[in-house]
Design a protein around this motif. Structure first.
Motif, mmCIF file in Angstrom:
data_model
loop_
_atom_site.group_PDB
_atom_site.id
_atom_site.type_symbol
_atom_site.label_atom_id
_atom_site.label_comp_id
_atom_site.label_asym_id
_atom_site.label_seq_id
_atom_site.Cartn_x
_atom_site.Cartn_y
_atom_site.Cartn_z
ATOM 1 N N LEU A 21 0.822 -1.205 0.000
ATOM 2 C CA LEU A 21 0.000 0.000 0.000
ATOM 3 C C LEU A 21 0.855 1.254 0.000
ATOM 4 C CD1 LEU A 21 -2.783 -1.008 2.578
ATOM 5 C CD2 LEU A 21 -2.986 -0.886 0.078
ATOM 6 N N VAL A 22 1.935 1.230 0.781
ATOM 7 C CA VAL A 22 2.841 2.391 0.825
ATOM 8 C C VAL A 22 3.511 2.593 -0.531
ATOM 9 C CG1 VAL A 22 5.014 3.224 1.812
ATOM 10 C CG2 VAL A 22 3.236 2.302 3.312
ATOM 11 N N ARG A 23 3.919 1.505 -1.166
ATOM 12 C CA ARG A 23 4.574 1.608 -2.481
ATOM 13 C C ARG A 23 3.630 2.256 -3.493
ATOM 14 N NH1 ARG A 23 5.474 -3.276 -2.815
ATOM 15 N NH2 ARG A 23 7.478 -3.231 -1.715
ATOM 16 N N ALA A 24 2.378 1.841 -3.489
ATOM 17 C CA ALA A 24 1.400 2.399 -4.425
ATOM 18 C C ALA A 24 1.091 3.856 -4.095
ATOM 19 C CB ALA A 24 0.125 1.565 -4.401
ATOM 20 N N ALA A 25 1.057 4.184 -2.808
ATOM 21 C CA ALA A 25 0.792 5.570 -2.409
ATOM 22 C C ALA A 25 1.949 6.478 -2.824
ATOM 23 C CB ALA A 25 0.576 5.646 -0.899
ATOM 24 N N LEU A 26 3.176 5.986 -2.694
ATOM 25 C CA LEU A 26 4.346 6.796 -3.043
ATOM 26 C C LEU A 26 4.465 7.042 -4.537
ATOM 27 C CD1 LEU A 26 6.987 5.230 -0.616
ATOM 28 C CD2 LEU A 26 6.271 7.622 -0.624
ATOM 29 N N ASP A 27 4.148 6.017 -5.348
ATOM 30 C CA ASP A 27 4.309 6.207 -6.800
ATOM 31 C C ASP A 27 3.044 6.755 -7.458
ATOM 32 O OD1 ASP A 27 2.535 4.047 -7.255
ATOM 33 O OD2 ASP A 27 4.144 2.606 -7.582
ATOM 34 N N GLY A 28 1.993 6.971 -6.672
ATOM 35 C CA GLY A 28 0.778 7.589 -7.192
ATOM 36 C C GLY A 28 -0.211 6.636 -7.811
ATOM 37 N N SER A 29 0.091 5.335 -7.816
ATOM 38 C CA SER A 29 -0.823 4.377 -8.435
ATOM 39 C C SER A 29 -1.936 3.930 -7.501
ATOM 40 C CB SER A 29 -0.048 3.143 -8.913
ATOM 41 O OG SER A 29 0.549 2.458 -7.822
ATOM 42 N N GLY A 30 -1.815 4.273 -6.212
ATOM 43 C CA GLY A 30 -2.823 3.874 -5.244
ATOM 44 C C GLY A 30 -3.287 5.047 -4.416
ATOM 45 N N PRO A 31 -4.238 4.820 -3.526
ATOM 46 C CA PRO A 31 -4.768 5.907 -2.694
ATOM 47 C C PRO A 31 -3.761 6.352 -1.645
ATOM 48 C CG PRO A 31 -5.700 3.810 -2.013
ATOM 49 C CD PRO A 31 -4.906 3.529 -3.263
ATOM 50 N N ALA A 32 -4.002 7.521 -1.082
ATOM 51 C CA ALA A 32 -3.225 7.980 0.060
ATOM 52 C C ALA A 32 -3.605 7.143 1.280
ATOM 53 C CB ALA A 32 -3.491 9.456 0.324
ATOM 54 N N LEU A 33 -2.735 7.170 2.300
ATOM 55 C CA LEU A 33 -2.971 6.380 3.504
ATOM 56 C C LEU A 33 -3.170 7.294 4.702
ATOM 57 C CD1 LEU A 33 -0.234 3.621 3.064
ATOM 58 C CD2 LEU A 33 -2.628 3.551 2.350
ATOM 59 N N LEU A 34 -4.057 6.888 5.603
ATOM 60 C CA LEU A 34 -4.272 7.584 6.859
ATOM 61 C C LEU A 34 -3.618 6.780 7.969
ATOM 62 C CD1 LEU A 34 -5.569 9.756 8.674
ATOM 63 C CD2 LEU A 34 -7.666 8.372 8.691
ATOM 64 N N SER A 35 -2.709 7.412 8.713
ATOM 65 C CA SER A 35 -1.985 6.758 9.807
ATOM 66 C C SER A 35 -2.387 7.402 11.116
ATOM 67 C CB SER A 35 -0.471 6.899 9.591
ATOM 68 O OG SER A 35 0.252 6.482 10.736
ATOM 69 N N GLN A 36 -3.247 6.715 11.876
ATOM 70 C CA GLN A 36 -3.634 7.179 13.207
ATOM 71 C C GLN A 36 -4.368 6.059 13.923
ATOM 72 O OE1 GLN A 36 -6.341 10.551 12.385
ATOM 73 N NE2 GLN A 36 -8.029 9.286 13.106
ATOM 74 N N PRO A 37 -4.322 6.054 15.258
ATOM 75 C CA PRO A 37 -5.091 5.046 16.003
ATOM 76 C C PRO A 37 -6.585 5.207 15.739
ATOM 77 C CG PRO A 37 -3.481 6.147 17.420
ATOM 78 C CD PRO A 37 -3.550 6.931 16.148
ATOM 79 N N VAL A 38 -7.326 4.149 15.960
ATOM 80 C CA VAL A 38 -8.778 4.203 15.793
ATOM 81 C C VAL A 38 -9.379 4.753 17.080
ATOM 82 C CG1 VAL A 38 -10.865 2.892 15.318
ATOM 83 C CG2 VAL A 38 -8.705 2.227 14.242
ATOM 84 N N PRO A 39 -9.995 5.944 17.034
ATOM 85 C CA PRO A 39 -10.563 6.546 18.245
ATOM 86 C C PRO A 39 -11.937 5.957 18.562
ATOM 87 C CG PRO A 39 -10.930 8.000 16.403
ATOM 88 C CD PRO A 39 -10.169 6.798 15.859
ATOM 89 N N PRO A 40 -12.504 6.314 19.710
ATOM 90 C CA PRO A 40 -13.852 5.822 20.044
ATOM 91 C C PRO A 40 -14.868 6.231 18.973
ATOM 92 C CG PRO A 40 -12.826 6.847 21.950
ATOM 93 C CD PRO A 40 -11.932 7.144 20.778
ATOM 94 N N GLU A 41 -15.849 5.387 18.770
ATOM 95 C CA GLU A 41 -16.890 5.683 17.781
ATOM 96 C C GLU A 41 -17.587 6.998 18.127
ATOM 97 O OE1 GLU A 41 -20.806 3.519 15.767
ATOM 98 O OE2 GLU A 41 -19.538 2.444 17.199
ATOM 99 N N GLY A 42 -17.798 7.829 17.120
ATOM 100 C CA GLY A 42 -18.422 9.122 17.329
ATOM 101 C C GLY A 42 -17.449 10.253 17.521
ATOM 102 N N SER A 43 -16.166 9.928 17.713
ATOM 103 C CA SER A 43 -15.147 10.970 17.855
ATOM 104 C C SER A 43 -14.991 11.721 16.539
ATOM 105 C CB SER A 43 -13.810 10.341 18.255
ATOM 106 O OG SER A 43 -12.739 11.242 18.048
ATOM 107 N N PRO A 44 -14.623 13.034 16.585
ATOM 108 C CA PRO A 44 -14.406 13.776 15.334
ATOM 109 C C PRO A 44 -13.311 13.163 14.468
ATOM 110 C CG PRO A 44 -14.546 15.274 17.199
ATOM 111 C CD PRO A 44 -14.507 13.889 17.760
#
Length: 414
Positions: A21-44
């Motif tokens: 996924l990182v390889r595809a994100a870096l070369d533009g062939s795939g989507p961007a990635l979101l890196s963060q912990p999963v917060p409680p449901e309903g959090s902004p």
């Protein structure tokens, strides 16, 4: 906002699938990635962005001084610049052990560096323990003398501390630590005593300074990486510039205005950290010393105390292990400096008089803690930073714990 985004942690995608996924994100062939912990449901912060600018490769979730979620946008150019500068400083790309969560920039950078080097990171699976660390290191490619044949890993101070503690798996863990060409340590302040213990044990530690907005570590052992510029403001805040800077925060123009500024035509990040720049002994370069965050400054009796400086003075001293320092309301001093610490196995807690004398001598008289509390574990955030809110709650009696306090006369004597 045209590029789609994938949130691996929220989608149940394992770390083993991230390199592709990182390889595809870096070369533009795939989507961007979101890196963060999963917060409680309903959090902004629990929603996936509808999209990001086309040049954004990685979005890293962080938290501003207000505690509101911020999402840092990093481009492929910034990530490549960071990886290249790191490899130059370390003497090669090498192979990496992933021992940090990929929901934070430090862990994700291990994957990015590996992908750009054409290698696959070795994963430490399950909870971080000495035996698990040793097992993972045993699965890494053997070190070679060829260019790029080194071995590297990134840890937070808490992990390094645990690997150096006595125990049934200590000898094997130490041998595994010694096998690395460099052990990058960042995410929180590295206590001088812990750094000295690692060095005496033959562990090649590289202290790193950086944040999500700089693609992670951009200063190694006090010296900026190639292409990174550092300066300090009149108030002592650290400012950073260079290709490693993020393009800003997703959908947060106010945060952009607060964090970024233009100086002599260049774009600079204003960090919340307090630091000083000093010439090296041969006056050939400047070194950065970070003293702590401005929002961790405690005003006690009208004097300013940097919590991080007190923590660095006490961690590892006289049997103390990990240390967190907070300020709590006090009728006489306005705010009292309180230290919370763990003890090394078999150690006896130092007296509060000895603690205060040590901090007076190494930091300042106002910084001397008014109380010391010994706990089984210092509350920490996901990447290793002290959870000061949780520590403060503990000290104020909202959680179990016994506080060793000074007498009224001792408090009055200062």
């Amino acid at each position: 906002m045209h590029r789609p985004v994938i949130w691996p942690a929220a989608s149940g995608i394992p770390d083993s699938a991230l390199p592709a996924l990182v390889r595809a994100a870096l070369d533009g062939s795939g989507p961007a990635l979101l890196s963060q912990p999963v917060p409680p449901e309903g959090s902004p912060a629990a929603t996936v962005p509808a999209g990001v600018p086309d040049d954004v490769t990685l979005v890293v979730g962080t938290s501003g001084s207000t505690g509101l979620p911020r999402r840092v946008m990093l481009t492929a150019d910034a990530l490549r610049a960071s990886a290249a500068a790191s490899a130059e400083r370390l003497g090669g790309t090498g192979s990496w052990l992933l021992a940090l969560p990929t929901t934070h920039i430090a862990g994700m950078q291990v994957v990015v560096r590996s992908v750009l080097a054409g290698t696959t990171p070795t994963l430490l699976e399950g909870p971080f323990r000495a035996d698990a660390f040793t097992e993972a290191v045993g699965r890494m490619p053997a070190r070679t003398a060829a260019p790029g044949g080194g071995r590297f890993t990134s840890l937070v101070p808490t992990q390094l501390h645990r690997l150096l503690e006595p125990g049934p798996d200590a000898a094997a863990a130490l041998a595994a630590l010694r096998s690395f060409d460099a052990v990058l340590v960042g995410g929180a302040a590295l206590a001088p005593e812990l750094a000295a213990r690692a060095a005496d044990a033959g562990v090649r530690v590289v202290t790193t300074y950086g944040m999500s907005e700089t693609c992670g570590g951009c200063v190694y052992d006090g010296i900026p990486l190639t292409g990174v510029r550092i300066r300090t403001s009149a108030e002592g805040h650290v400012l950073v510039s260079g290709r490693v800077l993020s393009v800003g925060y997703l959908d947060d123009d106010i945060a952009d205005a607060q964090s970024y500024t233009t100086i002599h035509g260049g774009r600079w990040l204003r960090t919340p950290d307090l630091g000083t720049l000093e010439l090296s002994e041969d006056t050939s370069f400047l070194t950065l010393t970070v003293h702590g965050r401005s929002d961790d400054v405690i005003v006690t009796g009208g004097e300013k105390v940097v919590a991080g400086a007190v923590e660095a003075a006490l961690a590892g001293w006289q049997g103390l292990g990990e240390v967190a320092v907070v300020g709590v309301p006090d009728d006489e001093w306005g705010t009292a400096v309180i230290a919370v610490a763990t003890l090394a196995p078999g150690a006896a807690a130092p007296t509060i008089d000895d603690v205060r004398a040590h901090v007076r001598a190494t930091v300042s008289a106002p910084a001397a803690p008014r109380a010391l509390e010994i706990v089984d574990a210092v509350p920490r955030l996901g990447i290793g930073k002290p959870d000061r809110d949780a520590v403060r709650d503990l000290v104020l009696g909202r959680r179990p714990g016994t506080v060793t306090t000074l007498s009224p006369q001792e408090l009055a004597d200062g």
